[in-house]
Design a protein around this motif. Structure first.
Motif: not given
Length: 98
Positions: A76, A93, A97-98
């Protein structure tokens, strides 16, 4: 343009930060926090004496490489510098964390 500054990045687990060294001198660092969801990159600083030499970029690259190699952690990013760096390096990428 001159030769690229050689940067060595080490994880200082006691201080919870990745530190960038140039010729043995602390040139910059990124602080982090570990939690059950992964690792949060909080803040990055480069000493004024090393500004504009690519130290910050190399710090981020080596830090993310070490995170990728040593731990199955999602990252993050709360640091604006790292966020900007990641926009230019889409090959990292998968760690975010998405």
């Amino acid at each position: 343009m001159g030769s690229k500054t050689a940067v060595e990045v080490r994880d200082n687990t006691e201080e919870r930060r990745f530190e960038a060294y140039v010729e043995g001198s602390l040139a910059g660092f990124s602080t982090y926090e570990l939690n059950d969801k992964g690792i949060s990159i909080m803040h990055t600083e480069v000493d004024d004496a090393f500004e504009g030499q690519g130290v910050g970029s190399e710090l981020v690259r080596q830090m993310l490489d070490q995170i990728r190699q040593t731990a199955d952690l999602k990252v993050t990013v709360l640091c604006p510098f790292v966020t900007t760096w990641l926009r230019k390096h889409p090959d990292y990428q998968d760690l975010i964390r998405r």
